[in-house]
Design a protein around this motif. Structure first.
Motif, PDB file in Angstrom:
ATOM      1  N   ILE A 241      45.206  22.331 -39.292  1.00 29.23           N
ATOM      2  CA  ILE A 241      45.589  20.920 -39.164  1.00 29.23           C
ATOM      3  C   ILE A 241      44.362  20.058 -39.444  1.00 29.23           C
ATOM      4  N   ASP A 242      44.476  19.225 -40.467  1.00 27.32           N
ATOM      5  CA  ASP A 242      43.407  18.296 -40.862  1.00 27.32           C
ATOM      6  C   ASP A 242      43.988  16.892 -40.758  1.00 27.32           C
ATOM      7  N   LEU A 243      43.384  16.049 -39.913  1.00 31.63           N
ATOM      8  CA  LEU A 243      43.939  14.721 -39.685  1.00 31.63           C
ATOM      9  C   LEU A 243      42.819  13.693 -39.598  1.00 31.63           C
ATOM     10  N   TRP A 244      43.091  12.503 -40.108  1.00 30.73           N
ATOM     11  CA  TRP A 244      42.097  11.439 -40.165  1.00 30.73           C
ATOM     12  C   TRP A 244      42.803  10.103 -39.947  1.00 30.73           C
ATOM     13  N   ALA A 245      42.095   9.169 -39.318  1.00 36.41           N
ATOM     14  CA  ALA A 245      42.680   7.862 -39.029  1.00 36.41           C
ATOM     15  C   ALA A 245      41.597   6.914 -38.548  1.00 36.41           C
ATOM     16  N   LYS A 246      41.955   5.627 -38.516  1.00 33.20           N
ATOM     17  CA  LYS A 246      41.075   4.615 -37.929  1.00 33.20           C
ATOM     18  C   LYS A 246      41.931   3.644 -37.126  1.00 33.20           C
ATOM     19  N   LYS A 247      41.297   2.942 -36.214  1.00 33.85           N
ATOM     20  CA  LYS A 247      42.003   1.967 -35.398  1.00 33.85           C
ATOM     21  C   LYS A 247      42.451   0.793 -36.262  1.00 33.85           C
ATOM     22  N   LYS A 248      43.530   0.134 -35.828  1.00 29.46           N
ATOM     23  CA  LYS A 248      44.070  -1.013 -36.578  1.00 29.46           C
ATOM     24  C   LYS A 248      43.345  -2.303 -36.200  1.00 29.46           C
ATOM     25  N   THR A 249      42.050  -2.291 -36.336  1.00 30.77           N
ATOM     26  CA  THR A 249      41.242  -3.477 -36.042  1.00 30.77           C
ATOM     27  C   THR A 249      40.341  -3.755 -37.234  1.00 30.77           C
ATOM     28  N   PRO A 250      40.028  -5.030 -37.512  1.00 26.95           N
ATOM     29  CA  PRO A 250      39.171  -5.359 -38.653  1.00 26.95           C
ATOM     30  C   PRO A 250      37.825  -4.641 -38.580  1.00 26.95           C
TER      31      PRO A 250
END
Length: 398
Positions: A241-250
């Motif tokens: 499992i390879d997962l990536w993301a960022k917060k929904k903030t500027p």
């Protein structure tokens, strides 16, 4: 900072950098969105610009925008003076006046295309400038210094996103275990969808769906299931499992991790052996960075890749590791800072404070693939890892 206002606000610091490096200036050039650095100054989706333009930041003196006369009203408010040309000859004349013969300027190009992530200027423009007596060098270090470094707030968004990702992969493996124990079917695509729901619930966003891959699928580093193409997950499977993301903030920046599981309690010897080599290589890279930071020495990205690759090669699996060790992390999943790479490219940039990158060696055999990924942030004190490093394969009681 990797945004237009940050770059423009940093012009005094950019000029100090140019003076230290004995450069005449930084010439940012674009034509119809070819240059990603220029697009952050003049975003193509907001400003309709169809002709060639130049933004010159000299080591000393006033910044200059050189643009076409028909588009004088098509630019955002950029600091400095404005000059306009109409025909090709007039453009050449303005460039001669702006860039005296013998001057050395940095541009978005990479010698021998060693670092393609910072190489956006076409060969014809380089030929033109050199015909005017201009010496052109790469702006790779400028890009890293002024567009790839994180500030304190961005680091906190990374830490927050890393927490969400770690929780998502943990719950994903629990879901697989629960389904298999109940003898209920489950497949890669269902798990991928589950992870996306967890990201959304954690106020995170991603630029592509996560990788959930079993067995031979995990030997394709960029495999990802879809609603039409996926494999079932069964007892005895190796699961990546390879997962990536960022917060929904500027201004938020990405976290990016890879975790390995096995659908069973007795991991096959071959799978365990490969996992141990991959995580050992990962940790070798981190130790090298730590050692150089402790000694106060700057370490180049390609040297970390060499050390990680050597570890895997000496273990007899070198031909099964066929991608770079790591990539730059920022507001983009693969950003424009230093990559950990001596293999696909040769990144000679140093791991300077403020930059971040992944360390993710992998071994991809015919029957299964193993990758382990963590993220490293270079603080003033040295490397910091805010993504847990997997030390044991996640075993599912099925």
């Amino acid at each position: 900072m990797p945004n237009p206002s940050g770059l423009l606000e940093a012009i005094p610091q950019i000029q100090q950098f140019l003076q230290r490096e004995k450069l005449g200036g930084w010439l940012i050039y674009d034509f119809r969105g070819l240059n990603a650095v220029a697009c952050e100054l003049v975003p193509p989706d907001k400003f309709h610009v169809t002709r060639r333009w130049f933004y010159f930041i000299p080591a000393r003196g006033e910044v200059t925008l050189l643009a076409h006369k028909i588009e004088q009203a098509n630019y955002p408010p950029l600091p400095g003076r404005k000059q306009y040309y109409a025909g090709l000859q007039e453009m050449h004349e303005h460039l001669r006046a702006l860039l005296p013969s013998g001057i050395t300027v940095a541009m978005e190009y990479s010698p021998m295309n060693d670092v393609p992530t910072v190489s956006f200027v076409d060969a014809g423009m380089l030929e033109l400038l050199r015909s005017l007596g201009v010496n052109v060098v790469t702006s790779a270090q400028l890009i890293q210094e002024f567009q790839a470094r994180w500030n304190a707030e961005q680091l906190q968004t990374h830490i927050a996103a890393a927490k969400i990702l770690h929780e998502a992969q943990t719950e994903a493996f629990r879901l697989i275990e629960k389904r298999l124990r109940a003898q209920q079917p489950i497949n890669e695509y269902e798990v991928q969808s589950f992870i996306l729901e967890k990201m959304e619930a954690g106020d995170c966003m991603t630029d592509a769906a996560p990788i959930v891959a079993v067995n031979a699928n995990a030997s394709n580093p960029h495999y990802a299931p879809t609603a039409e193409i996926y494999s079932p997950i069964k007892k005895g499977d190796v699961i990546l499992i390879d997962l990536w993301a960022k917060k929904k903030t500027p201004g938020a920046v990405f976290a990016d991790i890879t975790w390995i599981g096995y659908a069973g309690l007795n991991v096959p010897t071959r799978v365990q052996e490969v996992f141990n080599i991959v995580t050992g290589a990962r940790d070798t890279g981190v130790r090298l960075i730590q050692e150089h930071a402790k000694a106060g020495e700057l370490l180049q990205g390609y040297r970390v890749d060499e050390a990680v690759r050597r570890y895997i090669t000496e273990a007899g699996f070198g031909k099964y590791f066929f991608h770079r060790t790591g990539h730059s992390l920022g507001m983009l999943t693969h950003d424009r800072g230093v990559n950990i790479d001596s293999y696909e490219t040769r990144d000679t940039r140093a791991l300077t404070p403020g930059v971040a990158f992944s360390i993710e060696p992998g071994i991809y055999l015919e029957e299964f693939g193993i990758r382990s990924e963590i993220n490293v942030y270079m603080s003033e004190r040295g490397p910091e890892v805010h993504t847990p490093a997997q030390t044991e394969i996640t075993k599912l009681a099925v």
